[in-house]
Design an enzyme around this catalytic site. Sequence first.
Site, mmCIF file in Angstrom:
data_model
loop_
_atom_site.group_PDB
_atom_site.id
_atom_site.type_symbol
_atom_site.label_atom_id
_atom_site.label_comp_id
_atom_site.label_asym_id
_atom_site.label_seq_id
_atom_site.Cartn_x
_atom_site.Cartn_y
_atom_site.Cartn_z
ATOM 1 N N HIS A 1 -1.927 2.231 16.232
ATOM 2 C CA HIS A 1 -0.842 1.596 16.973
ATOM 3 C C HIS A 1 -1.146 0.151 17.342
ATOM 4 O O HIS A 1 -0.433 -0.446 18.141
ATOM 5 C CB HIS A 1 -0.526 2.399 18.242
ATOM 6 C CG HIS A 1 0.049 3.748 17.966
ATOM 7 N ND1 HIS A 1 0.384 4.640 18.960
ATOM 8 C CD2 HIS A 1 0.354 4.379 16.794
ATOM 9 C CE1 HIS A 1 0.865 5.755 18.420
ATOM 10 N NE2 HIS A 1 0.853 5.614 17.109
ATOM 11 N N ASP B 1 -3.826 6.159 17.015
ATOM 12 C CA ASP B 1 -3.258 5.541 18.212
ATOM 13 C C ASP B 1 -3.818 4.125 18.341
ATOM 14 O O ASP B 1 -4.271 3.554 17.356
ATOM 15 C CB ASP B 1 -3.570 6.395 19.448
ATOM 16 C CG ASP B 1 -2.484 6.308 20.508
ATOM 17 O OD1 ASP B 1 -2.265 5.201 21.029
ATOM 18 O OD2 ASP B 1 -1.851 7.333 20.820
#
Length: 423
Positions: free
Chosen positions: A264, A241
């Site tokens: 991410h 993430d």
Amino acid sequence: MANARRLVAKANNANVGSLILMALVFGSCVANGEYLGGRRGLAANSGNPTVFDITKFGAKGDGSTNSFKAFLNTWIQVCDSPVPATLLVPKGEFLAGPVIFAGPCKSKITVEVQGTIIATTSGYATPEWFLFERVDDVLLTGTGTFHGKGEDVWKEDGCGKKVQCNLPPTSLKFRNMKNVEITGISSVNAKAFHMFLVKTDNVNIHNIKLIAPAESPNTDGIHLSNADNVSILDSTIATGDDCVSVGRGSNNVTVERVICGPGHGLSVGSLGKYKNEEDVSGIHVKNCTMIETDNGLRIKTWGGSGPSKATDIHFEDIIMQNVKNPIIIDQNYGSRGGDSQVAISDVLFKNVRGTTISKDVVQIMCSKSLPCKGVNVVNVNLNFVGKSGGKSASGSGDGLVGALCDNANVIFGGKLSFPMCNK
């Protein structure tokens, strides 16, 4: 005091679930200034740090004995020391359920981790594994590792972009604290966030490693909420993430020389998810490297949010390797409808170079009712290395690499490797 001692006696015959609940009781005792009896660590010499080794309080480095009670008893002695004291986790593998290190304490504290601390896989009554709370002047250091055993719970996680979701425990949470330094340690396979700073001031994080597989859900490297004066330097964050996510009410945050990826990317947000969120300002990211991240430099806010501000956000001197969505402002993040009321202003993307797998290098998609102000894109040179013939976010399939701007007057400058927005 008497009640706490009786609970300790009962814990000797308790199952693991009961022991986990005991962590909350011990944390409460420490917060109220109580401490449990038992052996003390090394004798303190006036003016010199005192070292308290968890193995002297019953911890076993065999990787299978739950040593959470030994961690708590050791912390109580450290917190009660009138001189600077150290909680030492020596070489070995120490299994531990949830642990609360609560204050206030009497002097500066060092937690030195040389071995590996392994998380239990179940039985968490609170959303964190190790919680540091209401204790100032703390140094967390060492060459050791916190292993969250997230691989045992990831397959059950389905949070994604849901508004309401109960995340698995964060590995290391720091709450209501001032003057914290974190250096040297590693965090592997956190169940959810590796680190979470909430209501903190003056935190210096440097030379750490946060590692989890690219497909691991919600394993943000470092998440900030109401965190002021934070520096994150010279570290490697490779997770599933956001490498760093700057949330509500965070101000004066510096991220420099961080290697990010997979994951991410480096994000401000998501913002506007909750009511009455505090403003965000002074977020400066510089000299970082992004490697095969799903996003690069991102600001994200929820649609249908309440009013707040995000201003003075600068990304400079960034190297990207095969990054998707290199530069993006997304004010329709999440599944909630309506215009975002987060006012974004004074944003700079400068000196970004490397490669991208996206046709749209820049995507500035702002709120219709509250357009972005003062967005500058300067000296962005990214070579497209993705598959040819695919469609861009605008629906174009002609291979054009460029910029999309919606509800924003973006100012482009310097050398650019892509066509600018038409509006």
